[in-house]
Scaffold this motif. Structure first.
Motif, PDB file in Angstrom:
ATOM      1  N   ALA A 143       2.726  -3.434  10.145  1.00 38.96           N
ATOM      2  CA  ALA A 143       1.447  -4.128  10.299  1.00 38.96           C
ATOM      3  C   ALA A 143       0.263  -3.207  10.039  1.00 38.96           C
ATOM      4  O   ALA A 143      -0.822  -3.674   9.675  1.00 38.96           O
ATOM      5  CB  ALA A 143       1.341  -4.726  11.700  1.00 38.96           C
ATOM      6  N   THR A 144       0.465  -1.906  10.201  1.00 35.11           N
ATOM      7  CA  THR A 144      -0.601  -0.938   9.948  1.00 35.11           C
ATOM      8  C   THR A 144      -0.410  -0.218   8.615  1.00 35.11           C
ATOM      9  O   THR A 144      -1.033   0.811   8.365  1.00 35.11           O
ATOM     10  CB  THR A 144      -0.659   0.104  11.087  1.00 35.11           C
ATOM     11  OG1 THR A 144       0.614   0.747  11.227  1.00 35.11           O
ATOM     12  CG2 THR A 144      -1.030  -0.554  12.409  1.00 35.11           C
ATOM     13  N   GLN A 145       0.470  -0.757   7.793  1.00 35.53           N
ATOM     14  CA  GLN A 145       0.712  -0.258   6.434  1.00 35.53           C
ATOM     15  C   GLN A 145       1.286   1.164   6.407  1.00 35.53           C
ATOM     16  O   GLN A 145       1.134   1.891   5.422  1.00 35.53           O
ATOM     17  CB  GLN A 145      -0.558  -0.334   5.584  1.00 35.53           C
ATOM     18  CG  GLN A 145      -1.087  -1.755   5.430  1.00 35.53           C
ATOM     19  CD  GLN A 145      -2.301  -1.851   4.533  1.00 35.53           C
ATOM     20  OE1 GLN A 145      -2.670  -0.891   3.868  1.00 35.53           O
ATOM     21  NE2 GLN A 145      -2.941  -3.005   4.513  1.00 35.53           N
ATOM     22  N   ARG A 146       1.995   1.520   7.461  1.00 38.85           N
ATOM     23  CA  ARG A 146       2.736   2.780   7.466  1.00 38.85           C
ATOM     24  C   ARG A 146       4.151   2.467   6.969  1.00 38.85           C
ATOM     25  O   ARG A 146       5.108   2.406   7.739  1.00 38.85           O
ATOM     26  CB  ARG A 146       2.765   3.366   8.877  1.00 38.85           C
ATOM     27  CG  ARG A 146       1.404   3.821   9.411  1.00 38.85           C
ATOM     28  CD  ARG A 146       1.533   4.247  10.868  1.00 38.85           C
ATOM     29  NE  ARG A 146       0.358   4.931  11.384  1.00 38.85           N
ATOM     30  CZ  ARG A 146      -0.674   4.328  11.980  1.00 38.85           C
ATOM     31  NH1 ARG A 146      -0.644   3.000  12.139  1.00 38.85           N
ATOM     32  NH2 ARG A 146      -1.705   5.024  12.419  1.00 38.85           N
ATOM     33  N   TYR A 147       4.264   2.240   5.681  1.00 40.99           N
ATOM     34  CA  TYR A 147       5.486   1.664   5.140  1.00 40.99           C
ATOM     35  C   TYR A 147       6.692   2.608   5.204  1.00 40.99           C
ATOM     36  O   TYR A 147       7.809   2.154   5.433  1.00 40.99           O
ATOM     37  CB  TYR A 147       5.252   1.205   3.697  1.00 40.99           C
ATOM     38  CG  TYR A 147       4.232   0.093   3.601  1.00 40.99           C
ATOM     39  CD1 TYR A 147       4.464  -1.131   4.208  1.00 40.99           C
ATOM     40  CD2 TYR A 147       3.028   0.270   2.915  1.00 40.99           C
ATOM     41  CE1 TYR A 147       3.523  -2.159   4.134  1.00 40.99           C
ATOM     42  CE2 TYR A 147       2.094  -0.750   2.834  1.00 40.99           C
ATOM     43  CZ  TYR A 147       2.338  -1.960   3.445  1.00 40.99           C
ATOM     44  OH  TYR A 147       1.412  -2.959   3.376  1.00 40.99           O
ATOM     45  N   ALA A 148       6.492   3.891   4.991  1.00 40.65           N
ATOM     46  CA  ALA A 148       7.613   4.824   5.069  1.00 40.65           C
ATOM     47  C   ALA A 148       8.180   4.864   6.486  1.00 40.65           C
ATOM     48  O   ALA A 148       9.394   4.855   6.693  1.00 40.65           O
ATOM     49  CB  ALA A 148       7.172   6.220   4.633  1.00 40.65           C
TER      50      ALA A 148
END
Length: 268
Positions: free
Chosen positions: A56-61
């Protein structure tokens, strides 16, 4: 894995806060997820919640690592589509496409398969394959008149792809169909349709009217004696302590994150 009662309650409280805040305040939800992760990193539900908060916070890794960890613990394929979407977020649409062709997709329920189709279509668009994205979305689920939880998003994605391809009339039709199915307002289909129809929303109260209204309200206020203020200092210190200790997102400790290179999706 079972936890001691007190620890389990602390973890549960933090997970409740993650679920409560993830839509309205993703960063705060992420902070609570890190606390839960520090307390119980070997619990699959905690790893999954941490993954969604990172996503949800775009910390995809980070999200991908947590989803992989949860999958290893449970053996479930439920998170496969969102894992593929993390690959898109990391700028690797070709990996997302490879995952769309893996046997795990066949083990998903209908909602999961539709979600995977949406991710695959998005990956096609990422790679500039717009026509292929449109074809990917054409499915029995799209053609069906039945309405499910995923129907508005599927129709919306199809309409959006059509519009990008310059097929405006078809896009207008499918934005309308998305709107018909979207009872909860999960998409902005109404705004997109209005834009295509040339409808412009104008504030009925103009700036001049607002100034007049503000002036009228000021005139209507009773006069006050500014010299009659109290000499008593109202800013007293209040002891707000409670009888229960609760974890807060400011804690510095963080859990170890699974190595992003382990258990990775199949490459194209």
């Amino acid at each position: 894995m079972s936890l001691p009662k007190t620890l389990a309650e602390d973890v549960a409280r933090n997970l409740v806060m993650v679920a409560r805040l993830i839509d309205e305040d993703p960063e705060q939800a992420y902070a609570f997820s890190r606390i839960a992760l520090r307390l119980a990193s070997r619990v699959a539900a905690v790893r999954e919640a941490a993954g969604f908060a990172a996503y949800a916070t775009q910390r995809y890794a980070e999200a991908l690592a947590e989803f992989r960890a949860s999958r290893r613990m449970t053996g479930s394929v439920e998170l496969w589509p969102v894992m593929a979407d993390c690959e898109r977020g990391l700028g690797r649409p070709e990996r997302a496409m490879a995952m769309a062709g893996e046997p795990e997709v066949q083990k998903l329920d209908k909602a999961g398969q539709v979600e995977m189709r949406l991710v695959a279509a998005g990956a096609r668009r990422d790679m500039g394959q717009l026509d292929a994205a449109i074809v990917t979305l054409q499915s029995p689920e799209l053609a069906s008149n039945a309405v499910h939880s995923w129907t508005p998003r599927l129709r919306y994605a199809y309409a959006d792809a059509l519009l990008e391809a310059g097929r405006e009339d078809e896009a207008r039709e499918w934005f309308g169909k998305a709107l018909e199915a979207d009872k909860d307002g999960s998409t902005d289909a109404s705004d997109r349709l209005a834009e295509l129809e040339g409808v412009e929303f104008v504030d009925a109260l103009g700036e001049d009217d607002e100034d007049v209204q503000d002036t009228a309200q000021d005139d209507a206020r009773p006069a006050t004696d500014t010299d009659s203020g109290s000499d008593t200092d109202s800013g007293s210190d209040v002891d707000a302590g409670s009888g229960e200790t609760q974890a807060h997102p400011g804690d510095d400790a963080e859990a170890d994150v699974e190595d992003d290179t382990t258990d990775g999706p199949a490459k194209a």
